[in-house]
Design a protein around this motif. Structure first.
Motif, short mmCIF file in Angstrom:
data_model
loop_
_atom_site.label_atom_id
_atom_site.label_comp_id
_atom_site.label_asym_id
_atom_site.label_seq_id
_atom_site.Cartn_x
_atom_site.Cartn_y
_atom_site.Cartn_z
N ASP A 13 35.04 36.62 42.44
CA ASP A 13 35.32 37.89 41.76
C ASP A 13 34.24 38.92 42.04
O ASP A 13 34.52 40.11 42.19
CB ASP A 13 35.42 37.68 40.24
CG ASP A 13 36.84 37.39 39.80
OD1 ASP A 13 37.74 37.42 40.67
OD2 ASP A 13 37.05 37.13 38.61
N GLY B 142 31.63 43.77 35.72
CA GLY B 142 32.73 44.63 36.13
C GLY B 142 33.21 45.44 34.94
O GLY B 142 33.29 44.94 33.82
N ARG C 223 40.06 49.02 37.61
CA ARG C 223 38.67 48.64 37.79
C ARG C 223 37.84 49.91 38.02
O ARG C 223 38.11 50.66 38.96
CB ARG C 223 38.52 47.69 38.96
CG ARG C 223 39.27 46.37 38.77
CD ARG C 223 39.11 45.49 40.00
NE ARG C 223 39.76 44.19 39.81
CZ ARG C 223 39.75 43.21 40.71
NH1 ARG C 223 39.11 43.40 41.87
NH2 ARG C 223 40.36 42.07 40.47
N TRP D 13 35.37 42.50 43.68
CA TRP D 13 35.14 43.69 42.86
C TRP D 13 34.18 44.63 43.56
O TRP D 13 34.39 45.86 43.57
CB TRP D 13 34.56 43.29 41.50
CG TRP D 13 35.57 42.95 40.46
CD1 TRP D 13 36.44 41.90 40.45
CD2 TRP D 13 35.82 43.66 39.24
NE1 TRP D 13 37.20 41.89 39.31
CE2 TRP D 13 36.85 42.96 38.55
CE3 TRP D 13 35.27 44.79 38.65
CZ2 TRP D 13 37.33 43.39 37.31
CZ3 TRP D 13 35.75 45.21 37.42
CH2 TRP D 13 36.77 44.52 36.77
#
Length: 325
Positions: A176, A221, A230, A180
């Motif tokens: 992740d 994040g 995001r 990200w």
């Protein structure tokens, strides 16, 4: 392994650093700085082509080292490389000859002439010295001033239900973190296309933070729009109840919101202070009435050149661009 390049110059000769010389380099480090260096940290900086180093040899002994980490950089959207000076040192007995033609000037010039400039390894060198080292470099004609690197400080803020923010924070782990970061960097890269910025993609994040041999960092994040979008990534280092933000990877217009979210996140965890190093002209974009702006006597310096100062004054710099935070 190829043999190091060698050149004689009066009573000195200059060689590139290779594995056989490292014991001598580490011994010089201890004499110059009064402390030892972990070989793992040295490899993290310079290993596998990540850095360049030149040694000055006098009477068979290593008396100086000028090194730098090679960093991928976007110059107004154009891909290039910059050298970040690191572990620049001179034997104590040679410090009295830090003149315009002394050991340090000649060692630096040897490296610059071979690795900096059009068609060479790096376009320029950029560093973040304190006043003493900056003035020395300017006096030796190696660097010029590119503006201040300032510390911004925020206190935690209690936010009931994240009122008015609609932002949630996730602690990222595993793959992740890289996916990200790649997405956030893609947006930041486009946002800074008229500026100069070191590449901050997932590959760089993995080496700079996740593979660091001595420090541990946390990657967060930011999620908005009810978890559907995001907003960016932050890299943090916690020490003694304080938080340093080494990197914010996001478009600039979102960064004030991300800082506010971090202030609430700090409150929840009982942390006392959030710190972020940043340079002009970006300080005003992140500042608010509750921001403290502190002069830490750090400056951006660049090697002299036609566009070097112009680049420096439009360079996005945070603590993660250094090798020592």
């Amino acid at each position: 392994m190829t043999a190091p390049s060698v050149e004689s110059l009066e009573d000195l000769r200059f060689v590139s650093v290779d594995a056989n010389r490292l014991p001598e380099v580490f011994e010089l480090y201890e004499r110059a700085f009064g402390t030892s260096i972990d070989p793992r940290l040295w490899d993290w900086k310079f290993g596998q082509g990540r850095g360049i180093g030149v040694l000055a040899i006098k009477s068979g002994h290593v008396i100086a080292h000028y090194g730098g980490i090679v960093r991928q950089v976007l110059f107004e959207g154009e891909s290039g490389r910059a050298l970040m000076p690191a572990d620049v040192m001179v034997a104590p007995e040679e410090r009295g000859v830090l003149t315009r033609n002394g050991v340090m000037k000649r060692t630096a010039r040897y490296l610059f002439d071979r690795h900096l400039g059009e068609g060479r390894t790096c376009r320029l060198a950029v560093g973040f010295p304190t006043r003493r080292h900056r003035l020395l470099g300017e006096r030796l004609g190696l660097y010029e001033d590119g503006g201040p690197l300032t510390e911004l400080v925020w206190n935690p803020v209690r936010r009931r239900g994240w009122a008015g923010l609609d932002v949630r924070i996730r602690i990222l782990d595993g793959s992740d973190r890289l996916t990200w970061c790649d997405a956030a960097w893609s947006q930041m890269r486009d946002d800074l296309k008229e500026h100069v910025v070191g590449v901050r993609d997932g590959r760089w994040l993995a080496h700079r933070y996740l593979d660091h041999p001595l420090k541990r960092y946390q990657v967060l994040g930011f999620v908005g729009a009810f978890g559907l979008s995001r907003l960016g990534v932050a890299v943090l280092h916690e020490s003694e109840g304080e938080l340093e933000c080494l990197d914010l990877i996001a478009v600039r217009s979102r960064m004030p919101t991300l800082i506010k979210a971090l202030q609430g996140w700090m409150w929840q965890r009982g942390l006392s202070v959030l710190r972020l190093w940043l340079n002009e002209p970006f300080i005003s974009e992140l500042s608010s009435p509750d921001t403290q702006v502190i002069d830490r006597d750090m400056r951006i310096t660049v090697t002299t050149g036609i566009r070097s100062r112009d680049y420096a004054r439009r360079w996005w710099v945070s603590g993660g661009d250094t090798d020592f935070r």
